[in-house]
Scaffold this motif. Structure first.
Motif, PDB file in Angstrom:
ATOM      1  N   GLY A  92       0.795  -1.222   0.000  1.00 44.72           N
ATOM      2  CA  GLY A  92       0.000   0.000   0.000  1.00 44.72           C
ATOM      3  C   GLY A  92       0.824   1.267   0.000  1.00 44.72           C
ATOM      4  O   GLY A  92       0.417   2.273   0.598  1.00 44.72           O
ATOM      5  N   CYS A  93       1.990   1.250  -0.688  1.00 45.77           N
ATOM      6  CA  CYS A  93       2.851   2.435  -0.693  1.00 45.77           C
ATOM      7  C   CYS A  93       3.631   2.514  -1.996  1.00 45.77           C
ATOM      8  O   CYS A  93       3.809   1.515  -2.701  1.00 45.77           O
ATOM      9  N   PHE A  94       4.076   3.713  -2.310  1.00 49.05           N
ATOM     10  CA  PHE A  94       5.010   3.885  -3.406  1.00 49.05           C
ATOM     11  C   PHE A  94       6.406   3.462  -2.948  1.00 49.05           C
ATOM     12  O   PHE A  94       6.716   3.475  -1.757  1.00 49.05           O
ATOM     13  N   THR A  95       7.247   3.102  -3.914  1.00 46.65           N
ATOM     14  CA  THR A  95       8.599   2.648  -3.604  1.00 46.65           C
ATOM     15  C   THR A  95       9.633   3.541  -4.280  1.00 46.65           C
ATOM     16  O   THR A  95       9.303   4.394  -5.099  1.00 46.65           O
ATOM     17  N   GLN A  96      10.876   3.319  -3.951  1.00 42.72           N
ATOM     18  CA  GLN A  96      11.948   4.173  -4.446  1.00 42.72           C
ATOM     19  C   GLN A  96      12.056   4.146  -5.969  1.00 42.72           C
ATOM     20  O   GLN A  96      12.262   5.181  -6.609  1.00 42.72           O
ATOM     21  N   SER A  97      11.942   2.959  -6.556  1.00 40.15           N
ATOM     22  CA  SER A  97      12.080   2.832  -8.001  1.00 40.15           C
ATOM     23  C   SER A  97      11.181   1.709  -8.498  1.00 40.15           C
ATOM     24  O   SER A  97      10.715   0.872  -7.718  1.00 40.15           O
TER      25      SER A  97
ATOM     26  N   LEU B  30      12.201   1.855   0.185  1.00 39.62           N
ATOM     27  CA  LEU B  30      11.502   3.105   0.426  1.00 39.62           C
ATOM     28  C   LEU B  30      12.439   4.270   0.155  1.00 39.62           C
ATOM     29  O   LEU B  30      13.667   4.120   0.144  1.00 39.62           O
ATOM     30  N   ASP B  31      11.855   5.448  -0.004  1.00 38.21           N
ATOM     31  CA  ASP B  31      12.658   6.640  -0.253  1.00 38.21           C
ATOM     32  C   ASP B  31      11.879   7.851   0.248  1.00 38.21           C
ATOM     33  O   ASP B  31      10.712   8.037  -0.090  1.00 38.21           O
ATOM     34  N   ALA B  32      12.539   8.697   1.043  1.00 35.73           N
ATOM     35  CA  ALA B  32      11.869   9.858   1.613  1.00 35.73           C
ATOM     36  C   ALA B  32      11.492  10.893   0.567  1.00 35.73           C
ATOM     37  O   ALA B  32      10.630  11.744   0.820  1.00 35.73           O
ATOM     38  N   SER B  33      12.106  10.853  -0.610  1.00 36.61           N
ATOM     39  CA  SER B  33      11.726  11.804  -1.653  1.00 36.61           C
ATOM     40  C   SER B  33      10.275  11.607  -2.087  1.00 36.61           C
ATOM     41  O   SER B  33       9.664  12.514  -2.663  1.00 36.61           O
ATOM     42  N   LEU B  34       9.694  10.438  -1.782  1.00 30.71           N
ATOM     43  CA  LEU B  34       8.292  10.192  -2.110  1.00 30.71           C
ATOM     44  C   LEU B  34       7.360  11.118  -1.337  1.00 30.71           C
ATOM     45  O   LEU B  34       6.207  11.325  -1.735  1.00 30.71           O
ATOM     46  N   LEU B  35       7.849  11.684  -0.241  1.00 28.08           N
ATOM     47  CA  LEU B  35       7.045  12.629   0.528  1.00 28.08           C
ATOM     48  C   LEU B  35       6.699  13.869  -0.278  1.00 28.08           C
ATOM     49  O   LEU B  35       5.758  14.597   0.067  1.00 28.08           O
TER      50      LEU B  35
ATOM     51  N   VAL C  47      14.037  11.758   9.667  1.00 24.71           N
ATOM     52  CA  VAL C  47      13.811  10.894   8.507  1.00 24.71           C
ATOM     53  C   VAL C  47      15.115  10.638   7.762  1.00 24.71           C
ATOM     54  O   VAL C  47      15.864  11.568   7.445  1.00 24.71           O
ATOM     55  N   LEU C  48      15.367   9.367   7.460  1.00 23.10           N
ATOM     56  CA  LEU C  48      16.470   8.987   6.573  1.00 23.10           C
ATOM     57  C   LEU C  48      16.038   9.156   5.117  1.00 23.10           C
ATOM     58  O   LEU C  48      14.868   8.994   4.788  1.00 23.10           O
ATOM     59  N   ARG C  49      16.999   9.439   4.238  1.00 23.07           N
ATOM     60  CA  ARG C  49      16.667   9.499   2.807  1.00 23.07           C
ATOM     61  C   ARG C  49      16.208   8.130   2.319  1.00 23.07           C
ATOM     62  O   ARG C  49      15.227   7.989   1.600  1.00 23.07           O
ATOM     63  N   TYR C  50      16.965   7.128   2.672  1.00 24.05           N
ATOM     64  CA  TYR C  50      16.707   5.730   2.319  1.00 24.05           C
ATOM     65  C   TYR C  50      17.557   4.918   3.280  1.00 24.05           C
ATOM     66  O   TYR C  50      18.164   5.472   4.202  1.00 24.05           O
ATOM     67  N   ARG C  51      17.622   3.645   3.127  1.00 21.73           N
ATOM     68  CA  ARG C  51      18.416   2.794   4.026  1.00 21.73           C
ATOM     69  C   ARG C  51      19.761   2.490   3.373  1.00 21.73           C
ATOM     70  O   ARG C  51      19.917   1.500   2.653  1.00 21.73           O
ATOM     71  N   PRO C  52      20.773   3.324   3.576  1.00 25.66           N
ATOM     72  CA  PRO C  52      22.072   3.065   2.952  1.00 25.66           C
ATOM     73  C   PRO C  52      22.765   1.833   3.495  1.00 25.66           C
ATOM     74  O   PRO C  52      23.625   1.260   2.828  1.00 25.66           O
ATOM     75  N   ASP C  53      22.381   1.393   4.703  1.00 27.63           N
ATOM     76  CA  ASP C  53      23.016   0.201   5.263  1.00 27.63           C
ATOM     77  C   ASP C  53      22.586  -1.067   4.526  1.00 27.63           C
ATOM     78  O   ASP C  53      23.178  -2.127   4.688  1.00 27.63           O
TER      79      ASP C  53
ATOM     80  N   GLY D  20      23.584   9.880   8.436  1.00 25.54           N
ATOM     81  CA  GLY D  20      22.668  10.575   9.319  1.00 25.54           C
ATOM     82  C   GLY D  20      21.285  10.737   8.713  1.00 25.54           C
ATOM     83  O   GLY D  20      21.059  10.516   7.518  1.00 25.54           O
ATOM     84  N   THR D  21      20.347  11.118   9.548  1.00 27.03           N
ATOM     85  CA  THR D  21      19.015  11.462   9.065  1.00 27.03           C
ATOM     86  C   THR D  21      19.105  12.753   8.262  1.00 27.03           C
ATOM     87  O   THR D  21      19.926  13.625   8.532  1.00 27.03           O
ATOM     88  N   PHE D  22      18.248  12.861   7.259  1.00 27.45           N
ATOM     89  CA  PHE D  22      18.319  13.971   6.311  1.00 27.45           C
ATOM     90  C   PHE D  22      17.312  15.036   6.733  1.00 27.45           C
ATOM     91  O   PHE D  22      16.107  14.789   6.784  1.00 27.45           O
TER      92      PHE D  22
END
Length: 616
Positions: free
Chosen positions: A451-456, A462-467, A499-505, A517-519
């Protein structure tokens, strides 16, 4: 070792900027422009890479500092056992030569002071030839650069440093004036420090007085400080807006994600323009529009995501091996290889900014629409290609959902400009493309099981730019798909209210797994979405959190490390400050945000730019 990132304050003159630590050490300064080679680079190394420190000789019992109200004039007060002394730091707004003024003022008692000046040109690699002129001016020369020091304090050379010891009594005022000029010209003229500082204060306050901060905007002083910071990052001769005045301050302490941000990203500059326009600064909007037209002039196939301050196209990236990096975070990079990436979201950012300029009444420029049409023609050919995206992934290109959303924005804003101004263009074709892109994003970029949009497209990240989807009017904030995306980000990308941009780990193609760090800009976007959804208490809490992260003089870096409890990334960061301004202005609107978020139900034009915070 340099100070913590958050222990620095910014002074600037409209063409470059310096970072001054709370210990009285000026550790970063590039002359004559933001992107010139540094003559003080201790920020990325040691004092031997260049610094200028003025401080009490004795231990400091208490330290306070502040900007003089409405200015970029910094005042640091040191209290020692012997008394109290203040250090006033200022860069007069440019009028030919580049000047740094440091005025030591006695407040109480008699305080012994020390000065240590180590000029190192070319990012700390070159020691200048220093000699004294007949009038007592100390001149440091190396290649094309020279710095002149003028002060009544006796100074001497010691180990390739210029040093001094002096006492400051109550009511005494002792000036230090450093001025840069090209080495083939005479040194810049002397300057009365007290008069120049007072003049600089008036000029900053005069600019800030033009700000329109409506009653009801929360944290108005922090908003004003952010606007002053954004203005300080604007390169006055051209209107270009630098993302930050620094390079290679790490996104991860001790890590390798160290980038040069002393350039003009179309994305960052367009968003900065929105913040300035939202506060009533139309002059900056006009200057930026003209900078844009010059920068992107030529074939639209050569549009880049970032440019030099005057619109330069080449930003080659190199490594400086002699600098150990901030707290050992190597390599130190100058230039930015992202300049050659494909980031198709910037087309949407540019068109959104041009539409905002149109809606606030800037006079039309025929060449602006001609440029926009050429740009849209090129976008028609490339929008279906994968790209590196907003976060400039240095790996395999993808179909990033945010990039596609901003393509939709580009066609939407182009249509609106044309329709509202009666301009010519292939409007029916653009309408068809806008509807097609909307449908593709909602089909290929949405995960119906979660039920959500994804990064690509076709990937689960997930990606915070979707906000930004509701912020640019792609979908209303109360759409169930937006709500599902917000919930997923709250669960998967939040740490300590940020909020993190995405999960770089998790690791990305072409980049090693790491932690960052959180963006802070993404955190502000979440606050804006809360406001649009009518969740005002949560939106205010986000703004309070951002304000609480700012340092003692109101400055924000790019990110915040929730484990180390430290600011990280280049500093101060335009992206973070414009995010804070946008959130505060949105919260200051009298209109119920939940009503704004429901405007525009037509799926081909969903939301629209009138869902933004009064900028259009």
């Amino acid at each position: 070792m340099p100070s913590k990132i958050e222990n620095y304050a910014l002074i600037g003159d409209g063409e470059t900027a310096a970072l001054v630590g709370s210990d009285g050490s000026l550790d970063w300064l590039c002359l004559p422009r933001f992107d010139s080679a540094a003559c003080f680079a201790a920020l990325l190394g040691t004092p031997e890479h260049g610094r200028w420190r003025i401080a009490p000789r004795s231990p400091v019992r208490r330290l306070t500092r502040r900007y003089r109200t409405g200015t970029l004039v910094l005042e640091t007060e040191f209290e020692t056992d012997e008394g109290i002394v203040a250090l006033v730091d200022c860069m007069p707004l440019r009028n030919g030569a580049a000047d740094v003024l440091r005025l030591v003022e006695g407040r109480r008692g008699c305080v012994p002071m020390v000065m240590d000046l180590a000029v190192r040109f070319d990012y700390g690699s070159l020691i200048p030839w220093v000699h004294r002129l007949a009038d007592g001016t100390l001149l440091a020369v190396c290649g094309p650069d020279q710095l002149a020091l003028r002060t009544p304090v006796p100074v001497r050379g010691e180990g390739f440093h210029t040093v001094a010891e002096f006492d400051v009594t109550a009511d005494a005022r002792i000036p230090f004036h450093l001025v840069w000029t090209p080495s083939h010209l005479p040194p810049g003229p002397p300057m009365d420090a007290a008069v120049a500082i007072a003049t600089t204060e008036r000029r900053w306050r005069g600019w800030l007085a033009e700000c329109r901060i409506d009653k009801g905007v929360p944290h108005p002083e922090m908003v004003r400080r952010s606007l002053l910071t954004l203005k300080a990052l604007t390169y006055a001769p051209t209107g270009g807006i630098a993302a930050a005045p620094t390079t290679s301050l790490p996104e991860t302490l001790g890590g390798e994600r160290n980038w040069d941000y002393r350039f003009c990203w179309l994305r960052d500059a367009a968003l900065t323009l929105h913040a300035l326009v939202g506060a009533g600064h139309l002059g900056e909007a006009e200057a930026w529009r003209r900078w844009l037209l010059r920068a992107v002039a030529g074939s639209p196939t050569q549009i880049r995501p970032l440019y030099g301050l005057a619109g330069e196209h080449r930003t080659p990236e190199t490594i400086l091996p002699w600098l150990p990096g901030y707290e050992g975070a190597a390599p130190v990079r100058i230039g930015n290889a992202a300049g050659v990436q494909l980031q198709i979201d910037v087309f949407g950012e540019v068109m959104d900014a041009l539409y905002a300029a149109h809606r606030v009444g800037l006079p039309p420029l025929p060449e602006a629409w001609a440029m926009a049409r050429a740009m849209m023609g090129h976008l028609e050919k490339v929008w279906q290609e994968p790209d590196e995206g907003i976060w400039e992934i240095r790996g395999t290109r993808r179909h990033f959902v945010h990039s596609k959303v901003m393509v939709w924005v580009a066609f939407d804003r182009a249509l609106r400009v044309a329709e509202e101004s009666g301009l010519d263009g292939p409007l029916e074709r653009w309408r068809g493309l806008r509807a097609m892109i909307f449908e593709e994003i909602c089909t290929r970029g949405f995960d119906p099981l979660r039920g959500c949009f994804t990064q690509s497209y076709g990937r689960p990240e997930l990606d915070a730019s979707l906000l930004r989807m509701p912020l640019v009017g792609f979908l209303p904030a109360d759409d169930e798909r937006v709500r599902g995306t917000v919930e997923a980000i709250e669960c998967g990308l939040m740490e300590d209210g940020l909020v993190l941009r995405y999960r770089p780990d998790a690791g990305l193609e072409g980049m090693p797994p790491t932690r960052e760090g959180t963006f802070l800009a993404c955190t502000a976007w979440l606050g804006e979405v809360y406001a649009l959804q009518g969740r005002r208490a949560e939106a205010n809490a986000v703004l309070d959190r951002l304000v609480g992260i700012a340092n003692d003089v109101g400055l924000l870096a790019e990110e915040y490390d929730t484990v180390a409890r430290r600011q990280v990334g280049n500093f101060p960061q335009a992206f973070s400050h414009l995010g804070l301004v946008g959130l505060a202005l949105r919260l200051g609107l009298a209109t119920d945000m939940s009503d704004l978020s429901r405007r525009g139900a037509d799926p081909s034009t969903a939301g629209g730019p009138d869902a933004r915070h009064g900028l259009c």
